[in-house]
Design a protein around this motif. Structure first.
Motif, PDB file in Angstrom:
ATOM      1  N   VAL A   1      -1.309   2.898  10.511  1.00 45.78           N
ATOM      2  CA  VAL A   1      -0.151   3.481   9.819  1.00 45.78           C
ATOM      3  C   VAL A   1      -0.591   4.754   9.094  1.00 45.78           C
ATOM      4  CG1 VAL A   1       1.130   1.321   9.437  1.00 45.78           C
ATOM      5  CG2 VAL A   1      -0.576   2.052   7.758  1.00 45.78           C
ATOM      6  N   LEU A   2       0.402   5.559   8.743  1.00 43.49           N
ATOM      7  CA  LEU A   2       0.145   6.774   7.981  1.00 43.49           C
ATOM      8  C   LEU A   2       0.481   6.498   6.510  1.00 43.49           C
ATOM      9  CD1 LEU A   2      -0.502   9.860   8.264  1.00 43.49           C
ATOM     10  CD2 LEU A   2       1.971  10.224   8.426  1.00 43.49           C
ATOM     11  N   ALA A   3      -0.383   6.967   5.587  1.00 45.62           N
ATOM     12  CA  ALA A   3      -0.116   6.759   4.155  1.00 45.62           C
ATOM     13  C   ALA A   3       0.189   8.108   3.519  1.00 45.62           C
ATOM     14  CB  ALA A   3      -1.343   6.134   3.489  1.00 45.62           C
ATOM     15  N   ASP A   4       1.191   8.184   2.615  1.00 46.49           N
ATOM     16  CA  ASP A   4       1.465   9.511   2.042  1.00 46.49           C
ATOM     17  C   ASP A   4       0.637   9.791   0.784  1.00 46.49           C
ATOM     18  OD1 ASP A   4       2.865   8.262   0.026  1.00 46.49           O
ATOM     19  OD2 ASP A   4       4.762   9.337   0.359  1.00 46.49           O
ATOM     20  N   ARG A   5      -0.092   8.776   0.254  1.00 51.27           N
ATOM     21  CA  ARG A   5      -1.058   9.044  -0.831  1.00 51.27           C
ATOM     22  C   ARG A   5      -2.399   8.390  -0.477  1.00 51.27           C
ATOM     23  NH1 ARG A   5       0.074   6.574  -5.459  1.00 51.27           N
ATOM     24  NH2 ARG A   5       2.208   5.900  -5.116  1.00 51.27           N
ATOM     25  N   PRO A   6      -3.058   8.893   0.590  1.00 53.91           N
ATOM     26  CA  PRO A   6      -4.312   8.242   1.014  1.00 53.91           C
ATOM     27  C   PRO A   6      -5.417   8.449  -0.017  1.00 53.91           C
ATOM     28  CG  PRO A   6      -3.962  10.280   2.245  1.00 53.91           C
ATOM     29  CD  PRO A   6      -2.734  10.075   1.414  1.00 53.91           C
ATOM     30  N   HIS A   7      -6.350   7.499  -0.097  1.00 54.27           N
ATOM     31  CA  HIS A   7      -7.572   7.678  -0.896  1.00 54.27           C
ATOM     32  C   HIS A   7      -8.678   7.893   0.117  1.00 54.27           C
ATOM     33  CE1 HIS A   7      -6.117   6.428  -4.817  1.00 54.27           C
ATOM     34  NE2 HIS A   7      -5.421   5.489  -4.206  1.00 54.27           N
ATOM     35  N   PRO A   8      -9.082   9.141   0.379  1.00 48.99           N
ATOM     36  CA  PRO A   8     -10.069   9.353   1.434  1.00 48.99           C
ATOM     37  C   PRO A   8     -11.307   8.491   1.225  1.00 48.99           C
ATOM     38  CG  PRO A   8      -9.184  11.442   0.695  1.00 48.99           C
ATOM     39  CD  PRO A   8      -8.645  10.390  -0.249  1.00 48.99           C
ATOM     40  N   GLY A   9     -11.699   7.818   2.281  1.00 48.52           N
ATOM     41  CA  GLY A   9     -12.946   7.042   2.243  1.00 48.52           C
ATOM     42  C   GLY A   9     -12.848   5.679   1.583  1.00 48.52           C
ATOM     43  N   ARG A  10     -11.651   5.289   1.097  1.00 45.53           N
ATOM     44  CA  ARG A  10     -11.586   3.978   0.425  1.00 45.53           C
ATOM     45  C   ARG A  10     -10.972   2.918   1.352  1.00 45.53           C
ATOM     46  NH1 ARG A  10      -9.020   3.548  -5.402  1.00 45.53           N
ATOM     47  NH2 ARG A  10     -10.717   5.050  -5.697  1.00 45.53           N
ATOM     48  N   ALA A  11     -11.699   1.829   1.532  1.00 52.17           N
ATOM     49  CA  ALA A  11     -11.199   0.708   2.341  1.00 52.17           C
ATOM     50  C   ALA A  11     -10.688  -0.384   1.409  1.00 52.17           C
ATOM     51  CB  ALA A  11     -12.323   0.158   3.211  1.00 52.17           C
ATOM     52  N   PHE A  12      -9.685  -1.125   1.868  1.00 55.10           N
ATOM     53  CA  PHE A  12      -9.118  -2.213   1.062  1.00 55.10           C
ATOM     54  C   PHE A  12      -9.234  -3.524   1.828  1.00 55.10           C
ATOM     55  CE2 PHE A  12      -7.121   1.670  -0.222  1.00 55.10           C
ATOM     56  CZ  PHE A  12      -6.986   1.560  -1.608  1.00 55.10           C
ATOM     57  N   GLU A  13      -9.703  -4.550   1.140  1.00 50.79           N
ATOM     58  CA  GLU A  13      -9.685  -5.905   1.720  1.00 50.79           C
ATOM     59  C   GLU A  13      -8.895  -6.735   0.720  1.00 50.79           C
ATOM     60  OE1 GLU A  13     -10.327  -8.186   4.740  1.00 50.79           O
ATOM     61  OE2 GLU A  13     -12.304  -7.293   4.621  1.00 50.79           O
ATOM     62  N   ARG A  14      -7.711  -7.163   1.133  1.00 49.13           N
ATOM     63  CA  ARG A  14      -6.848  -7.914   0.205  1.00 49.13           C
ATOM     64  C   ARG A  14      -6.689  -9.321   0.752  1.00 49.13           C
ATOM     65  NH1 ARG A  14      -2.003  -5.435  -3.055  1.00 49.13           N
ATOM     66  NH2 ARG A  14      -3.889  -4.532  -3.904  1.00 49.13           N
ATOM     67  N   PHE A  15      -7.111 -10.315  -0.027  1.00 53.03           N
ATOM     68  CA  PHE A  15      -6.962 -11.690   0.432  1.00 53.03           C
ATOM     69  C   PHE A  15      -5.565 -12.174   0.090  1.00 53.03           C
ATOM     70  CE2 PHE A  15     -11.505 -11.066   0.218  1.00 53.03           C
ATOM     71  CZ  PHE A  15     -11.901 -11.627   1.423  1.00 53.03           C
ATOM     72  N   THR A  16      -4.891 -12.779   1.075  1.00 51.23           N
ATOM     73  CA  THR A  16      -3.523 -13.276   0.849  1.00 51.23           C
ATOM     74  C   THR A  16      -3.483 -14.749   1.263  1.00 51.23           C
ATOM     75  OG1 THR A  16      -2.548 -12.988   3.042  1.00 51.23           O
ATOM     76  CG2 THR A  16      -2.763 -10.996   1.708  1.00 51.23           C
ATOM     77  N   ASP A  17      -2.355 -15.422   0.993  1.00 52.51           N
ATOM     78  CA  ASP A  17      -2.288 -16.859   1.289  1.00 52.51           C
ATOM     79  C   ASP A  17      -2.309 -17.152   2.795  1.00 52.51           C
ATOM     80  OD1 ASP A  17       0.117 -15.684   1.654  1.00 52.51           O
ATOM     81  OD2 ASP A  17       1.300 -17.189   0.587  1.00 52.51           O
ATOM     82  N   THR A  18      -2.084 -16.149   3.660  1.00 56.33           N
ATOM     83  CA  THR A  18      -2.162 -16.407   5.107  1.00 56.33           C
ATOM     84  C   THR A  18      -3.467 -15.873   5.698  1.00 56.33           C
ATOM     85  OG1 THR A  18      -1.043 -14.326   5.631  1.00 56.33           O
ATOM     86  CG2 THR A  18       0.344 -16.298   5.433  1.00 56.33           C
TER      87      THR A  18
END
Ligand SMILES: Cc1cc2nc3c(=O)[nH]c(=O)nc-3n(C[C@H](O)[C@H](O)[C@H](O)COP(=O)(O)OP(=O)(O)OC[C@H]3O[C@@H](n4cnc5c(N)ncnc54)[C@H](O)[C@@H]3O)c2cc1C
Length: 410
Positions: A193-210
Motif C-alpha cells: 500500500v501507499l502511505a501519505d505520511r511514511p516514516h522512511p526506514g521504519r518497519a512496524f510489527e503489530r501483534f493483534t488477536d488474529t
C-alpha cells in the motif's frame, strides 16, 4: 563415476543461492527447477517482498549479487513492535547497534533475477529448467536421479543431492522422512500500500488477536503488508473492493503512517510450521523450507535458509579443497552439527512469538506487554534480540561475516 558432485533440486531463492555460492568451487553442479526461466520484463505472479537481514545482505555481497539487488532494496533503520490495543511496545534503532541497517526490504523477484544472472556466468553450473525431479535412488557411491526435462526423461548421477524443493518437498515425502508439523490456523494476506505520511526506514510489527500485522518500508512511500488472519476471514479480505480493504487495514493498523491507499494485488498463504527431524541422510541434505518452514513473524524463514546455504557452501568448499567426496558422511555431519543450533533456536523463537501473541487470556496479555516494555527499557536484552534477528548471532559462516569462501586446493 558420478556425472555431478552436487545436484540441487529446487531453484527457488534458497536453491538458487546455493548454486550461486558454489560458482567458484571446483565442483560440477546441476540445478533442477520445475518453473520456467523468468525474464526481467515478464510480469511475475510472485510479488512477495522479503525482509532480508543484515547477515543475509553480507552473504549476497559475498556471492556478488548484492549490487544488482541494492537499487530496489529499502533499508530497515528502526523497528516499532507493539501489541494492538494495549500499552506494550518496544523500539529497536540501528544506531544503538552501530550497523548501517537491521536489514533490507527486497522484492523476491529482484533476488531471483540477480541469482539467475549470476548462474549464467558460472561454467561449473548446469541449470536444467524447466525440469522436474521424478525419482531418486541412493547408493553407496552416489545418487541416481530420473528427471523430466522438457519432453524428455533424463538419467543423471551425483555424489550429493541437496533438497531445496520447498515446504512440500517431494524428496522428503518420497523418503518418508519424519516431520514435526503444526498448523497455526492462520493465513498471511500479502499486498503493498501507499502511505501519505511514511516514516522512511521504519518497519512496524503489530501483534493483534488474529496474529501479527507487519508493515515493511519500501521505496517511494509504499509499504509491504503481511496481514495474518484467521482462515475464515481470508476469502473476505481477498474479495473486498480496494477501498473497503484499505479501510479495514487502516482500522487494524491505525494512522501512524497517515492515510493508506492504492493496494496492489492481494495473495494469501496458509501458515504452518514444518521441521524435518534430521536435515542430513545418506548423500542427502535438506535446506531452506524443505528442512524448516516457519511462521513469517519477524521475517526469519529465508534468512535462516540463506545461513544454511553459506554454511553448506563452506563445508563443501572445505571438502573440495581436501579432495574429499562432496557426499561424504563426515562432511554432512560437520554441516549438520554447525547448523543444528541456529535452526532449532530460530524455529523456537518464531513459533513462540506466533503462538504467544494470539493468546487472549488476560494474565498472558499483561505478561507479554510487560515483556515488551521491559525490552524497551533493557538495552542488553534488545541488543541480543537485534543480533539474532540480524542473523549475526552464534558461529557464522565466512560468507555471513562478509568473507569470501576459500577456493585454493591444499
Ligand atoms: C507471507 C510470507 C512472508 C515471508 N516473509 C519473509 C521475510 O520477510 N523474510 C524471510 O527471511 N522469509 C520470509 N518468508 C519465508 C520465505 O518466503 C521462505 O522461507 C523462502 O522463500 C523459502 O525458499 P525455498 O527456496 O526454500 O523454497 P521455495 O521458494 O518453495 O522454492 C522451492 C523451489 O523448488 C521447486 N521444486 C519443487 N519440487 C520440485 C521438483 N520435483 N523438481 C524441480 N523443482 C522443484 C519449486 O518450483 C520452487 O521454485 C515469508 C513467507 C511467507 C509465507
Amino acid at each position: 563415476m558420478a556425472e555431478f558432485d552436487v545436484v540441487i533440486v529446487g531453484g527457488g531463492l534458497v536453491g538458487g543461492s546455493l548454486a550461486s555460492a558454489l560458482h567458484d568451487l571446483p565442483l560440477r553442479v546441476a540445478l533442477i527447477e520445475s518453473a520456467p526461466v523468468r525474464a526481467s520484463n515478464q510480469p511475475s505472479p510472485d510479488e512477495r517482498v522479503i525482509a532480508l537481514s543484515l547477515g543475509s545482505r553480507r552473504i549476497f555481497g559475498g556471492l556478488g549479487v548484492w549490487p544488482a539487488i541494492a537499487p530496489v532494496a529499502e533499508p530497515i533503520l528502526s523497528v516499532h513492535v507493539s501489541d494492538r490495543g494495549h500499552c506494550g511496545f518496544s523500539r529497536l534503532d540501528r544506531r544503538e547497534e552501530g550497523v548501517e541497517a537491521f536489514g533490507y526490504v527486497t522484492p523476491a523477484r529482484a533476488m531471483d533475477l540477480a541469482l539467475q544472472e549470476s548462474l549464467e556466468q558460472a561454467p561449473n553450473i548446469q541449470t536444467l529448467r524447466p525440469a522436474r525431479l521424478l525419482d531418486h535412488r541412493v547408493g553407496a557411491d552416489g545418487v541416481e536421479l530420473d528427471i523430466q526435462v522438457g519432453g524428455e526423461r533424463r538419467h543423471v548421477t551425483t555424489r550429493l543431492l541437496v533438497a531445496a524443493d520447498g515446504g512440500d518437498s517431494s524428496v522428503r515425502e518420497r523418503l518418508g522422512l519424519q516431520v514435526d508439523e503444526h498448523d497455526y490456523g492462520q493465513d498471511a494476506v500479502i499486498t503493498t500500500v501507499l502511505a501519505d505520511r511514511p516514516h522512511p526506514g521504519r518497519a512496524f510489527e503489530r501483534f493483534t488477536d488474529t496474529g501479527p500485522l507487519a508493515m515493511l518500508p519500501m521505496p517511494g512511500g509504499r509499504y509491504s503488508v503481511v496481514w495474518t488472519c484467521r482462515p475464515t476471514e481470508t476469502t473476505g479480505l481477498l474479495s473486498l473492493t480496494e477501498a473497503d480493504f484499505v479501510a479495514r487495514l487502516q482500522a487494524r493498523f491505525g494512522w501512524r503512517l497517515g492515510r493508506l491507499s492504492a493496494p496492489s494485488r492481494r495473495q494469501a498463504h496458509p501458515l504452518k510450521l514444518k521441521l524435518v527431524r534430521e536435515t542430513i541422510h545418506e548423500r542427502l541434505v535438506l535446506i531452506g523450507n524443505a528442512a524448516h518452514t516457519l511462521h513469517p513473524v519477524a521475517g526469519q524463514g529465508f534468512n535462516l535458509g540463506l545461513r544454511d546455504v553459506a554454511a553448506l557452501a563452506e563445508a563443501l568448499g572445505e571438502a573440495a579443497r581436501h579432495g574429499r567426496d562432496a557426499g561424504a558422511s563426515s562432511t554432512l555431519a560437520d554441516y549438520a552439527r554447525w547448523r543444528g543450533r541456529d535452526q532449532a533456536d530460530t524455529a523456537r523463537l518464531t513459533d513462540t512469538l506466533a503462538r504467544l501473541f494470539v493468546v487472549p487470556w488476560r494474565p498472558v496479555r499483561i505478561a507479554r506487554n510487560l515483556g515488551l516494555l521491559g525490552l524497551d527499557l533493557l538495552p542488553a536484552a534488545r541488543h541480543r534480540l537485534a543480533r539474532r534477528f540480524m542473523g549475526l548471532d552464534g558461529s557464522l559462516p565466512r560468507l555471513a561475516r562478509g568473507l569470501p569462501l576459500e577456493t585454493r586446493h591444499v
